[in-house]
Design a protein around this motif. Structure first.
Motif, mmCIF file in Angstrom:
data_model
loop_
_atom_site.group_PDB
_atom_site.id
_atom_site.type_symbol
_atom_site.label_atom_id
_atom_site.label_comp_id
_atom_site.label_asym_id
_atom_site.label_seq_id
_atom_site.Cartn_x
_atom_site.Cartn_y
_atom_site.Cartn_z
ATOM 1 N N UNK A 348 0.802 -1.222 0.000
ATOM 2 C CA UNK A 348 0.000 0.000 0.000
ATOM 3 C C UNK A 348 0.837 1.275 0.000
ATOM 4 N N UNK A 349 0.294 2.297 -0.651
ATOM 5 C CA UNK A 349 0.893 3.625 -0.669
ATOM 6 C C UNK A 349 0.797 4.277 0.708
ATOM 7 N N UNK A 350 1.482 5.414 0.866
ATOM 8 C CA UNK A 350 1.408 6.193 2.113
ATOM 9 C C UNK A 350 -0.031 6.607 2.398
ATOM 10 N N UNK A 351 -0.734 7.098 1.378
ATOM 11 C CA UNK A 351 -2.105 7.551 1.567
ATOM 12 C C UNK A 351 -3.025 6.406 1.991
ATOM 13 N N UNK A 352 -2.926 5.272 1.296
ATOM 14 C CA UNK A 352 -3.781 4.132 1.616
ATOM 15 C C UNK A 352 -3.502 3.611 3.026
ATOM 16 N N UNK A 353 -2.220 3.543 3.390
ATOM 17 C CA UNK A 353 -1.855 3.002 4.700
ATOM 18 C C UNK A 353 -2.288 3.929 5.827
ATOM 19 N N UNK A 354 -2.034 5.215 5.668
ATOM 20 C CA UNK A 354 -2.392 6.147 6.740
ATOM 21 C C UNK A 354 -3.902 6.212 6.929
ATOM 22 N N UNK A 355 -4.659 6.180 5.836
ATOM 23 C CA UNK A 355 -6.121 6.176 5.954
ATOM 24 C C UNK A 355 -6.611 4.929 6.677
ATOM 25 N N UNK A 356 -6.021 3.789 6.315
ATOM 26 C CA UNK A 356 -6.425 2.536 6.953
ATOM 27 C C UNK A 356 -6.083 2.548 8.442
ATOM 28 N N UNK A 357 -4.880 2.997 8.766
ATOM 29 C CA UNK A 357 -4.460 3.006 10.168
ATOM 30 C C UNK A 357 -5.346 3.923 11.016
ATOM 31 N N UNK A 358 -5.722 5.058 10.455
ATOM 32 C CA UNK A 358 -6.580 5.983 11.198
ATOM 33 C C UNK A 358 -7.990 5.420 11.346
ATOM 34 N N UNK A 363 -4.930 4.880 14.759
ATOM 35 C CA UNK A 363 -3.599 5.503 14.806
ATOM 36 C C UNK A 363 -3.564 6.668 13.827
ATOM 37 N N UNK A 364 -4.073 7.787 14.291
ATOM 38 C CA UNK A 364 -4.194 8.964 13.430
ATOM 39 C C UNK A 364 -2.846 9.544 13.037
ATOM 40 N N UNK A 365 -1.792 9.278 13.822
ATOM 41 C CA UNK A 365 -0.477 9.869 13.554
ATOM 42 C C UNK A 365 0.441 8.958 12.735
ATOM 43 N N UNK A 366 -0.089 7.826 12.290
ATOM 44 C CA UNK A 366 0.742 6.908 11.503
ATOM 45 C C UNK A 366 1.016 7.536 10.136
ATOM 46 N N UNK A 367 2.294 7.631 9.757
ATOM 47 C CA UNK A 367 2.631 8.325 8.503
ATOM 48 C C UNK A 367 3.684 7.585 7.679
ATOM 49 N N UNK A 368 3.553 6.289 7.585
ATOM 50 C CA UNK A 368 4.472 5.486 6.767
ATOM 51 C C UNK A 368 3.680 4.721 5.709
ATOM 52 N N UNK A 369 4.277 4.537 4.560
ATOM 53 C CA UNK A 369 3.688 3.616 3.584
ATOM 54 C C UNK A 369 3.915 2.202 4.092
ATOM 55 N N UNK A 370 3.215 1.249 3.484
ATOM 56 C CA UNK A 370 3.390 -0.136 3.923
ATOM 57 C C UNK A 370 4.815 -0.638 3.669
ATOM 58 N N UNK A 371 5.425 -0.371 2.501
ATOM 59 C CA UNK A 371 6.825 -0.790 2.326
ATOM 60 C C UNK A 371 7.755 -0.190 3.377
ATOM 61 N N UNK A 372 7.575 1.102 3.667
ATOM 62 C CA UNK A 372 8.422 1.768 4.657
ATOM 63 C C UNK A 372 8.293 1.097 6.020
ATOM 64 N N UNK A 373 7.061 0.817 6.438
ATOM 65 C CA UNK A 373 6.866 0.210 7.757
ATOM 66 C C UNK A 373 7.420 -1.212 7.798
#
Length: 661
Positions: A348-358, A363-373
């Motif tokens: 997942x992209x950064x946008x997709x991952x952060x939306x899902x996490x929130x 986790x509203x402050x999560x700001x990593x893409x899935x590859x990064x995490x």
């Protein structure tokens, strides 16, 4: 005498001159395990039948007991070579009826030899099922319409075996087979991913599963290259990421499973885990391995529960999202030093991952893409770690999938000490990573390795260039598509029709034995309901892919259909692709549509247009042996199914040279 391929091997003359007890003794010793009385009595019955009816061919052939079929992990009861023919004989001792599964079984054995055993390509192979309590039975002896030398399964009673052999020998002709040359011939299997996973789990090597041609060598070379870079990272205490590329069906998943199954010991420093975001694939592989392990142990007298075995399998095959969630909660380093991410382009992209996490994890402050995490989890190791990314080109089919550039960008931004091992083909257009690769030009420890690319599709043992044809077809390159079709049509039939019932009948007529067939459609194919195809109807991919012909939930029933999300990474032998009005043919290219409410709407975003095109790429590359494409005729009285939506699609497919059924 025994051989590596059979428990017992002898000329027919030698077999007839030996005592039944000596033959039984050799078979029993070669088996390597304790023999139950029922098995002993079954072998004695088989020996008696063969001794009575093979006398006519003493000095003219050879016989094998319990002949191994490598790809299937099974043994043929008896294989007899007489003159120019091979008889694959399966006994059902104590039975008087011939059930369909037994007929399919003996047909499967014959087809496996025909397709994958080099000396068997041009000879007559007769599958014979003998029910020992049947009387005066001998079914028609005839070759199937494939005209490849494999006969229809022959039902025979013990008393009719001699007549069966005489009839087969009179039907076909050819040079006399040298049994020793035949048995030593190269066996070049092309297993399905489920078969391959099962064999690897049973500690076979990837070399055992591969054809001995250029494609197989490439697969073995790639597997060795990954092993070497893992060993180097461990020895030098380095962290590394590796990108393996390949054409559809080339064996990327097989390479990943090979690495994972070599290191299943949780106590080993090399312990590896295979991860995939493809939920259906993970479920199917786990269930298939669990069922297979239970069945394998049962033959050894060991009773296992499927549930317990399933847990063991899930220790090294996991859904990537489960792995992510586990280490979101646990901040320690994973127990695995090596992680294989299959279909890494779908992370997942950064946008997709952060939306899902929130939305889902709070986790509203999560700001990593899935590859990064995922890389950050492996970076927690203090000594060494390896991430292996298996990458398919043109395979992104869902909103929020990052493609491979996100992995490279994450490494560039946050992990300067990691080594990169990259297939040079990652620069090809279908991987959409050119810009990201340009940023690596000044980075140290970047290694390009041609061995990390799998160039030859192994999905279709009948035609390796199906993926090229599909690419040209979808890219609207009609001349190239016609040329590619000409190169495959003799061994890989592709036909097009407007008639779904006719297509279903074609599938059934093409498939032999337990060859799997099914209907696949785009997840956007919303207007196939008049044809009893509802893409919103829930289906279970485990039952669809693994269950047999008597289960209504299986693909064989041609009732439930699979979409690109169910079949990506998997394969059928024969596929029916039903093409809806979501991807339409126009004079200037494809027109992309989605059905919303009660009408079709344009898809304008380039990204979503690519997803739809890739969905059809996935559907059109699922079949190992051939496919039929159905383009409905539409209905003048239904504005959502106007014939003008469908006719140009049919004309385009016919225009590139597809035969009309």
């Amino acid at each position: 005498m025994s051989t590596d391929r059979a428990y017992y091997s002898s000329s027919i003359e030698g077999f007839l001159s030996a005592s039944p007890d000596s033959v039984l003794g050799e078979v029993t010793r070669s088996s390597g395990f304790a023999i139950e009385l029922t098995q002993r009595d079954a072998w004695l019955r088989q020996i008696a039948v063969l001794r009575e009816h093979l006398t006519l061919w003493s000095g003219q052939g050879h016989l094998f007991f319990e002949f191994v079929v490598p790809r299937m992990g099974r043994r043929i009861d008896v294989l007899v070579i007489i003159k120019h023919a091979v008889f694959v004989i399966e006994f059902k001792v104590g039975e008087s009826k011939f059930n369909r599964s037994a007929l399919d079984q003996v047909w499967d054995y014959a087809l496996d030899l025909k397709n994958f055993h080099e000396p068997s390509h041009t000879i007559t192979i007769a599958p014979v099922l003998i029910a020992t309590e049947a009387h005066d039975v001998l079914s028609t002896v005839a070759e199937s319409h494939h005209n490849d030398g494999v006969l229809f399964p022959i039902k025979a009673s013990p008393a009719s075996l001699r007549k069966c052999i005489e009839t087969v020998l009179s039907v076909g002709e050819g040079p006399i087979i040298d049994p020793l040359l035949w048995v030593s011939g190269r066996y070049k299997p092309t297993p399905t991913i489920v078969e391959a996973a099962s064999a690897l789990y049973d500690q076979h090597s990837v070399a055992d599963l591969s054809r001995s041609d250029a494609g197989a060598k490439n697969l073995l070379v790639t597997s060795v290259a990954v092993d070497q870079l893992i060993e180097r990272a461990k020895t030098e205490r380095r962290k590394a990421i590796c990108f393996v590329t390949g054409v559809p069906g080339a064996g990327k998943t097989l390479v990943g499973l090979d690495v994972a199954t070599k290191h299943m010991d949780a106590k080993s420093e090399l312990h590896s885990v295979y991860l995939s975001g493809n939920g259906p694939l993970v479920k199917i592989l786990c269930e298939a391995l669990a069922r297979d392990e239970v069945a394998r142990k049962k033959t050894e007298g060991v009773r296992l529960r499927v549930g317990e075995t399933r847990k063991a399998v899930q220790a090294f095959i996991q859904n990537v999202h489960h792995f992510r969630d586990a280490y979101l909660a646990d901040q320690r380093a994973p127990i695995d030093h090596v992680v294989i991410f299959d279909e890494a382009q779908r992370a997942w992209t950064l946008e997709q991952t952060t939306q899902f996490m929130a939305r889902k994890k709070g986790r509203a402050n999560f700001n990593r893409s899935e590859p990064d995490f995922l890389i950050s989890c492996m970076d927690r190791h203090m000594d060494w770690a390896v991430v292996v990314c298996l990458v398919g080109g043109g395979q992104e089919i869902n909103t929020g999938e990052a493609g491979i550039s996100e992995w490279i960008d994450a490494i560039q931004r946050h992990y300067p000490d990691w080594d990169l091992h990259i297939s040079p083909h990652l620069a090809d257009s279908e991987y959409a990573a050119v810009d990201a690769l340009d940023a690596l030009k000044t980075r140290p420890s970047v290694h390009f390795n041609e061995d990390l690319h799998l160039a030859v599709s192994m999905r279709s043992f009948r035609a390796e260039h199906v993926s090229s044809f599909v690419k040209h077809l979808l890219d609207r390159e009609k001349t190239l598509a016609r040329a590619a079709l000409d190169s495959i049509r003799q061994r890989y039939p592709i036909v097009v029709t407007r008639d779904l019932p006719k297509a279903k009948q074609w599938l059934k007529s093409q498939a032999r034995g337990s060859e799997r067939y099914g209907i696949v459609v785009s997840s956007q194919a919303e207007r196939l309901k008049p044809h009893a195809i509802n893409v919103r109807s829930p289906m279970d991919p485990v039952h669809w892919f693994l269950d047999n012909k008597d289960d209504v939930r299986s693909s064989y029933y041609l009732e439930d259909v699979a979409t690109e999300f169910h079949v990506q990474g998997l394969e059928l032998d024969w596929a029916c692709v039903v093409w809806d009005a979501d991807l339409r043919s126009g004079t200037t290219g494809w027109h992309h549509r989605q059905f919303v409410g009660n009408k079709w709407q344009n898809i304008n975003k380039a990204e979503r247009q690519t997803y739809l095109k890739n969905a059809y790429r996935v559907l059109l590359t699922r079949a190992r042996q051939g496919m039929v494409i159905v383009v409905p005729t539409g209905d003048l009285e239904d504005p959502t199914r106007e014939p003008s939506f469908y006719d140009p699609i049919f004309e385009y497919l016919r225009g590139v040279g597809l035969a009309v059924l």
